[in-house]
Write a protein that holds these residues in place. Structure first.
Motif, PDB file in Angstrom:
ATOM      1  N   GLY A 173       0.700   9.317  -5.566  1.00  0.00           N
ATOM      2  CA  GLY A 173       0.834  10.660  -5.025  1.00  0.00           C
ATOM      3  C   GLY A 173       0.940  10.545  -3.514  1.00  0.00           C
ATOM      4  O   GLY A 173       1.976  10.121  -2.988  1.00  0.00           O
ATOM      5  N   ALA A 174      -0.156  10.882  -2.804  1.00  0.00           N
ATOM      6  CA  ALA A 174      -0.164  10.742  -1.350  1.00  0.00           C
ATOM      7  C   ALA A 174      -1.591  10.486  -0.839  1.00  0.00           C
ATOM      8  O   ALA A 174      -2.090  11.205   0.025  1.00  0.00           O
ATOM      9  CB  ALA A 174       0.432  11.982  -0.692  1.00  0.00           C
ATOM     10  N   MET A 209       0.830  -1.218   0.000  1.00  0.00           N
ATOM     11  CA  MET A 209       0.000   0.000   0.000  1.00  0.00           C
ATOM     12  C   MET A 209       0.860   1.263   0.000  1.00  0.00           C
ATOM     13  O   MET A 209       0.464   2.278  -0.576  1.00  0.00           O
ATOM     14  CB  MET A 209      -0.970   0.034   1.187  1.00  0.00           C
ATOM     15  CG  MET A 209      -0.317   0.208   2.526  1.00  0.00           C
ATOM     16  SD  MET A 209      -1.525   0.326   3.886  1.00  0.00           S
ATOM     17  CE  MET A 209      -0.383   0.099   5.266  1.00  0.00           C
ATOM     18  N   LEU A 210       2.038   1.219   0.642  1.00  0.00           N
ATOM     19  CA  LEU A 210       2.878   2.424   0.684  1.00  0.00           C
ATOM     20  C   LEU A 210       3.601   2.627  -0.642  1.00  0.00           C
ATOM     21  O   LEU A 210       3.796   3.759  -1.088  1.00  0.00           O
ATOM     22  CB  LEU A 210       3.851   2.366   1.864  1.00  0.00           C
ATOM     23  CG  LEU A 210       3.174   2.363   3.240  1.00  0.00           C
ATOM     24  CD1 LEU A 210       4.209   2.453   4.351  1.00  0.00           C
ATOM     25  CD2 LEU A 210       2.157   3.489   3.382  1.00  0.00           C
ATOM     26  N   ALA A 211       3.980   1.520  -1.291  1.00  0.00           N
ATOM     27  CA  ALA A 211       4.552   1.642  -2.637  1.00  0.00           C
ATOM     28  C   ALA A 211       3.492   2.173  -3.602  1.00  0.00           C
ATOM     29  O   ALA A 211       3.765   3.041  -4.441  1.00  0.00           O
ATOM     30  CB  ALA A 211       5.082   0.292  -3.101  1.00  0.00           C
ATOM     31  N   HIS A 256      -1.691  13.280 -10.119  1.00  0.00           N
ATOM     32  CA  HIS A 256      -1.567  12.673  -8.797  1.00  0.00           C
ATOM     33  C   HIS A 256      -2.877  12.710  -8.002  1.00  0.00           C
ATOM     34  O   HIS A 256      -3.780  13.479  -8.307  1.00  0.00           O
ATOM     35  CB  HIS A 256      -0.464  13.389  -7.999  1.00  0.00           C
ATOM     36  CG  HIS A 256       0.910  13.152  -8.539  1.00  0.00           C
ATOM     37  ND1 HIS A 256       1.595  14.092  -9.281  1.00  0.00           N
ATOM     38  CD2 HIS A 256       1.719  12.060  -8.469  1.00  0.00           C
ATOM     39  CE1 HIS A 256       2.776  13.602  -9.631  1.00  0.00           C
ATOM     40  NE2 HIS A 256       2.878  12.368  -9.165  1.00  0.00           N
ATOM     41  N   TYR A 284      -4.089  12.884  -3.855  1.00  0.00           N
ATOM     42  CA  TYR A 284      -3.564  13.077  -2.494  1.00  0.00           C
ATOM     43  C   TYR A 284      -4.691  13.361  -1.524  1.00  0.00           C
ATOM     44  O   TYR A 284      -5.797  13.770  -1.918  1.00  0.00           O
ATOM     45  CB  TYR A 284      -2.532  14.222  -2.476  1.00  0.00           C
ATOM     46  CG  TYR A 284      -3.128  15.605  -2.396  1.00  0.00           C
ATOM     47  CD1 TYR A 284      -3.688  16.208  -3.525  1.00  0.00           C
ATOM     48  CD2 TYR A 284      -3.151  16.306  -1.191  1.00  0.00           C
ATOM     49  CE1 TYR A 284      -4.240  17.463  -3.449  1.00  0.00           C
ATOM     50  CE2 TYR A 284      -3.713  17.577  -1.109  1.00  0.00           C
ATOM     51  CZ  TYR A 284      -4.256  18.149  -2.239  1.00  0.00           C
ATOM     52  OH  TYR A 284      -4.819  19.398  -2.159  1.00  0.00           O
ATOM     53  N   LEU A 340      -2.633   8.307   1.157  1.00  0.00           N
ATOM     54  CA  LEU A 340      -2.663   7.896   2.568  1.00  0.00           C
ATOM     55  C   LEU A 340      -1.992   8.956   3.455  1.00  0.00           C
ATOM     56  O   LEU A 340      -1.456   8.651   4.510  1.00  0.00           O
ATOM     57  CB  LEU A 340      -1.993   6.521   2.739  1.00  0.00           C
ATOM     58  CG  LEU A 340      -2.596   5.405   1.868  1.00  0.00           C
ATOM     59  CD1 LEU A 340      -1.835   4.090   2.087  1.00  0.00           C
ATOM     60  CD2 LEU A 340      -4.076   5.200   2.179  1.00  0.00           C
ATOM     61  N   GLY A 341      -2.066  10.215   3.019  1.00  0.00           N
ATOM     62  CA  GLY A 341      -1.395  11.283   3.753  1.00  0.00           C
ATOM     63  C   GLY A 341      -2.143  11.771   4.984  1.00  0.00           C
ATOM     64  O   GLY A 341      -1.635  12.604   5.733  1.00  0.00           O
ATOM     65  N   ALA A 355       2.794   5.920  -2.983  1.00  0.00           N
ATOM     66  CA  ALA A 355       3.865   6.770  -3.507  1.00  0.00           C
ATOM     67  C   ALA A 355       3.701   6.949  -5.012  1.00  0.00           C
ATOM     68  O   ALA A 355       3.861   8.048  -5.539  1.00  0.00           O
ATOM     69  CB  ALA A 355       5.233   6.171  -3.181  1.00  0.00           C
TER      70      ALA A 355
END
Lengths: 252, 252
Positions: free
Chosen positions: B130-131, B122-124, B242, B244, B133-134, B127
């Motif tokens: 965009g973001a 999920m983090l790859a 992206h 975010y 999960l920010g 990224a």
């Protein structure tokens, strides 16, 4: 003119062995690095880099400066600790792009923007503890700097009702000391006294500490700004010196 | 006799540049590597390693064999893709330790067990997107292999009410095709039609694909076993190419 690039990278929680090769290659290829003081400090002594350190609350200004420099053709890094997409600089960069004036939008249009993931603190902490995030979990920033305290409390309450394990970032800071105390009150209302709560401080660093306690013994002052808190689900257990959450969930 | 060691490592989502130095050093120091076929395949050609590949559903047996071999003094790796603590082998190892017979407990007592984190899918994916999960988010395994479908549905419903972004692992598989279809029905009930849903398939690999759609256009067959699905919160937005989630959350 060379096309400028802004690479938003995650340096991991502290140990240099937790940086990926991808990020290492981006550091080697960069001309400039922006970030919060202690993260920029991690690149001290790299003579090929111009370092641009700034304060904690300067995220938007830092993102604008980095985009401007990238627009001039430089290869610019934006540093985060952990993973840049988890309560870190990636969202700030996209916020600045989203709020851009027409003039900024035009200036930044040619900048190549890339986000490169890193080992975020909760996953480094979970690995050191065992596998507390081995089943469904949620990740909550306890700081009320950018969101209302009531939203945080509601999320924790619903997360407890969903029986998620929970990872808390920024449980408290000098300017926002109340975050973990507020979360603890909700947990005490929603969870049983034996619920396991894990405190991982300075994970992966020489002065790392790990503590695991039942909720009934947890005090509000046990977390500081260098702590990630992981709250188990109702099924999270100890085995030997480790803590884990089983992969299976029983029928209701 | 040398003390045996079992190191549970995360190989990241696929790209070798997303492996940490810590894991690379553990691979270099190991004598044996256990894991699901495709993960063991990633170490093919490393002549210093004895490879022990097994099938997907063999987690507990694999963990017992690895502990037995480590107890004999070998330096044993347990391979996961991504991060071993997120829906992967770390919990299976601790489950086996927790269920051990007295005889197994005694045999495995001297084994040094360590978990080393990795870049989880999920983090790859976040990224690359965009973001998304920010801000606060949750992570849910959609497979009903080890938990009741009703628990999954309830979690998604509560997560939507909490306005978490959500990352879904194992949205469907050959033997469990219904996971994402069920999740989608809950999202359609709880979220507005414009809610952004991101599909990241084969993240970080040569055949990576990324798709972002409003919920109203999402079909149940858009996710397969190689897809991570990221559902935005109510605030998740596009900017350029992206996606975010802003760091701020407005007052109610």
């Amino acid at each position: 003119m060379t096309t400028g690039r802004l690479t938003v990278v995650g340096l991991g929680p502290g140990d240099a062995a937790l940086v990926t090769d991808q990020v290492r290659a981006s550091i080697a290829a960069a001309t400039d690095a922006f970030g919060y003081f202690p993260y920029v400090e991690r690149l001290a002594g790299m003579d090929h880099l111009r370092l641009h350190a700034s304060d904690n609350r300067e995220e938007l200004g830092r993102a604008r400066q980095a985009l401007d420099l990238a627009a001039s053709g430089r290869q610019v890094l934006m540093l985060s600790s952990g993973d840049p997409g988890v309560f870190a600089m990636a969202s700030a960069v996209f916020e600045v792009l989203d709020m851009a004036t027409p003039e900024q939008r035009q200036r930044w249009a040619a900048v190549d923007i890339e986000v490169q993931p890193g080992i975020t603190a909760m996953l480094a902490a979970a690995a050191r503890l065992g596998a507390p995030l081995g089943h469904d979990f949620c990740t909550i920033n306890l700081s009320d700097n950018l969101k209302p305290a009531a939203v945080i409390e509601r999320r924790i309450r619903l997360a407890a009702q969903a029986d998620f394990a929970m990872a808390f970032y920024n449980p408290c800071s000098r300017s926002r000391p109340e975050g973990f105390a507020r979360a603890l009150r909700v947990l005490q209302q929603e969870c049983e006294p034996g619920r396991l709560v894990c405190f991982a401080r300075n994970v992966s660093r020489a002065d790392e500490t790990l503590d695991v306690l039942p909720l009934a013994q947890v005090q509000a002052d046990m977390a500081d700004m260098r702590t990630v808190v992981i709250v188990g689900s109702s099924l999270t257990r100890r085995v030997g010196r480790h803590v884990y959450t089983p992969r299976s969930y029983p029928d209701a």
